[in-house]
Write a protein that holds these residues in place. Sequence first.
Motif, PDB file in Angstrom:
ATOM      1  N   PRO A   1       0.799  -1.226   0.000  1.00  0.00           N
ATOM      2  CA  PRO A   1       0.000   0.000   0.000  1.00  0.00           C
ATOM      3  C   PRO A   1       0.834   1.280   0.000  1.00  0.00           C
ATOM      4  N   ASP A   2       0.291   2.319  -0.634  1.00  0.00           N
ATOM      5  CA  ASP A   2       0.964   3.617  -0.678  1.00  0.00           C
ATOM      6  C   ASP A   2       0.575   4.405   0.565  1.00  0.00           C
ATOM      7  N   ALA A   3       1.014   3.920   1.714  1.00  0.00           N
ATOM      8  CA  ALA A   3       0.645   4.520   2.997  1.00  0.00           C
ATOM      9  C   ALA A   3       1.716   5.498   3.449  1.00  0.00           C
ATOM     10  N   ALA A   4       1.292   6.511   4.204  1.00  0.00           N
ATOM     11  CA  ALA A   4       2.239   7.420   4.833  1.00  0.00           C
ATOM     12  C   ALA A   4       3.091   6.633   5.830  1.00  0.00           C
ATOM     13  N   PRO A   5       4.324   7.094   6.095  1.00  0.00           N
ATOM     14  CA  PRO A   5       5.202   6.330   6.996  1.00  0.00           C
ATOM     15  C   PRO A   5       4.551   5.995   8.326  1.00  0.00           C
ATOM     16  N   GLU A   6       3.844   6.967   8.913  1.00  0.00           N
ATOM     17  CA  GLU A   6       3.245   6.735  10.223  1.00  0.00           C
ATOM     18  C   GLU A   6       2.067   5.777  10.172  1.00  0.00           C
ATOM     19  N   ASP A   7       1.569   5.476   8.954  1.00  0.00           N
ATOM     20  CA  ASP A   7       0.433   4.570   8.816  1.00  0.00           C
ATOM     21  C   ASP A   7       0.830   3.161   8.414  1.00  0.00           C
ATOM     22  N   VAL A   8       2.114   2.932   8.186  1.00  0.00           N
ATOM     23  CA  VAL A   8       2.585   1.581   7.858  1.00  0.00           C
ATOM     24  C   VAL A   8       2.684   0.778   9.149  1.00  0.00           C
ATOM     25  N   PRO A   9       2.011  -0.362   9.255  1.00  0.00           N
ATOM     26  CA  PRO A   9       2.082  -1.156  10.488  1.00  0.00           C
ATOM     27  C   PRO A   9       3.507  -1.650  10.737  1.00  0.00           C
ATOM     28  N   PRO A  10       4.097  -1.353  11.887  1.00  0.00           N
ATOM     29  CA  PRO A  10       5.463  -1.822  12.152  1.00  0.00           C
ATOM     30  C   PRO A  10       5.609  -3.327  11.999  1.00  0.00           C
ATOM     31  N   GLU A  11       4.568  -4.076  12.368  1.00  0.00           N
ATOM     32  CA  GLU A  11       4.638  -5.533  12.299  1.00  0.00           C
ATOM     33  C   GLU A  11       4.792  -6.033  10.868  1.00  0.00           C
TER      34      GLU A  11
ATOM     35  N   THR B   1      14.903  11.772   2.509  1.00  0.00           N
ATOM     36  CA  THR B   1      16.025  11.883   1.597  1.00  0.00           C
ATOM     37  C   THR B   1      15.501  12.136   0.191  1.00  0.00           C
ATOM     38  N   ASP B   2      16.414  12.508  -0.712  1.00  0.00           N
ATOM     39  CA  ASP B   2      15.976  12.749  -2.082  1.00  0.00           C
ATOM     40  C   ASP B   2      15.764  11.457  -2.862  1.00  0.00           C
ATOM     41  N   THR B   3      16.012  10.320  -2.209  1.00  0.00           N
ATOM     42  CA  THR B   3      15.683   9.036  -2.833  1.00  0.00           C
ATOM     43  C   THR B   3      14.374   8.472  -2.298  1.00  0.00           C
ATOM     44  N   GLY B   4      13.717   9.209  -1.408  1.00  0.00           N
ATOM     45  CA  GLY B   4      12.430   8.758  -0.897  1.00  0.00           C
ATOM     46  C   GLY B   4      12.369   8.797   0.612  1.00  0.00           C
ATOM     47  N   VAL B   5      11.142   8.830   1.119  1.00  0.00           N
ATOM     48  CA  VAL B   5      10.939   8.745   2.563  1.00  0.00           C
ATOM     49  C   VAL B   5      11.412   7.383   3.051  1.00  0.00           C
ATOM     50  N   THR B   6      12.034   7.361   4.220  1.00  0.00           N
ATOM     51  CA  THR B   6      12.642   6.143   4.748  1.00  0.00           C
ATOM     52  C   THR B   6      12.106   5.841   6.139  1.00  0.00           C
ATOM     53  N   ILE B   7      11.870   4.562   6.391  1.00  0.00           N
ATOM     54  CA  ILE B   7      11.531   4.086   7.726  1.00  0.00           C
ATOM     55  C   ILE B   7      12.677   3.205   8.212  1.00  0.00           C
ATOM     56  N   LEU B   8      13.164   3.481   9.414  1.00  0.00           N
ATOM     57  CA  LEU B   8      14.102   2.584  10.077  1.00  0.00           C
ATOM     58  C   LEU B   8      13.366   1.948  11.242  1.00  0.00           C
ATOM     59  N   ILE B   9      13.463   0.648  11.361  1.00  0.00           N
ATOM     60  CA  ILE B   9      12.726  -0.048  12.403  1.00  0.00           C
ATOM     61  C   ILE B   9      13.608  -1.111  13.051  1.00  0.00           C
ATOM     62  N   ALA B  10      13.586  -1.145  14.370  1.00  0.00           N
ATOM     63  CA  ALA B  10      14.358  -2.126  15.131  1.00  0.00           C
ATOM     64  C   ALA B  10      13.405  -3.119  15.771  1.00  0.00           C
ATOM     65  N   TRP B  11      13.915  -4.315  16.017  1.00  0.00           N
ATOM     66  CA  TRP B  11      13.063  -5.345  16.611  1.00  0.00           C
ATOM     67  C   TRP B  11      13.880  -6.293  17.483  1.00  0.00           C
TER      68      TRP B  11
ATOM     69  N   GLY C   1       7.586   5.080  -5.838  1.00  0.00           N
ATOM     70  CA  GLY C   1       6.446   5.672  -6.504  1.00  0.00           C
ATOM     71  C   GLY C   1       5.511   4.679  -7.160  1.00  0.00           C
ATOM     72  N   SER C   2       5.931   3.426  -7.264  1.00  0.00           N
ATOM     73  CA  SER C   2       5.109   2.394  -7.891  1.00  0.00           C
ATOM     74  C   SER C   2       4.971   1.213  -6.945  1.00  0.00           C
ATOM     75  N   MET C   3       4.021   0.329  -7.255  1.00  0.00           N
ATOM     76  CA  MET C   3       3.824  -0.859  -6.422  1.00  0.00           C
ATOM     77  C   MET C   3       5.030  -1.794  -6.509  1.00  0.00           C
ATOM     78  N   PRO C   4       5.406  -2.442  -5.407  1.00  0.00           N
ATOM     79  CA  PRO C   4       4.966  -2.162  -4.029  1.00  0.00           C
ATOM     80  C   PRO C   4       5.604  -0.862  -3.536  1.00  0.00           C
ATOM     81  N   HIS C   5       4.858  -0.088  -2.808  1.00  0.00           N
ATOM     82  CA  HIS C   5       5.295   1.264  -2.474  1.00  0.00           C
ATOM     83  C   HIS C   5       6.328   1.326  -1.362  1.00  0.00           C
ATOM     84  N   TRP C   6       6.466   0.272  -0.574  1.00  0.00           N
ATOM     85  CA  TRP C   6       7.511   0.236   0.452  1.00  0.00           C
ATOM     86  C   TRP C   6       8.383  -0.982   0.201  1.00  0.00           C
TER      87      TRP C   6
END
Length: 219
Positions: free
Chosen positions: A37-47, A64-74, A95-100
Amino acid sequence: PSIRPSPDPLDPTPTSVATPSPTIGPFPPGIPTTYGPDAAPEDVPPEALIPGDAIPTGEWFAFTDTGVTILIAWAEPGEDVTRLPRGIAVWRHAGSMPHWRLVSGRTHRASAGVVEIQVTTADVTGDDSDDAIVLEGTSGSGACGTWFVLELRSLERIFDRALCDARVEPAPAGSSGLVLTESVYREGDSHCCPSALRQTALGWTGSRWRVTDRTETSA
């Protein structure tokens, strides 16, 4: 590829520290590699971004200029809750599927002794693009751990150092670079009471860190 430690950042001579990222494939086992899904970073389920049996322990956003980035630790389940397998992943928006899409991942076995992973995102290279300062902390009274800076466009480590009784932070707002703060112990000092604190300012030249300032104050 193997990772070589960065040269001593206290050396006033400019030194190259950029190294190929150690985290580009194969990705850690069990971790998904896309989220559609093309979800905003805060709307992507961490799981959705970590191995199925893992628990998220931290999430950070970067721009960044290559795209919004999420870093996640587990952390993953283990027999000893004080020594768990841990990992960190970098996801980039497309910009295209899959969006993340997973672009980088790094894991530690329980035996590595990593007890926390913390991230600070900031532009430390002065290119108007966020970077990530990562701490992989280990147990012990010395607050030890590995500090590294990941340049999020190229996914290169441009700083990599094992430290105790120290921290690495972005330069003050309005400027780029790093500030390395270290406890200074002299003969006779107990661990609780270092003689001084040393702060070293480091600036990025495009390929090297250069010492731009150093101060030492009584603790």
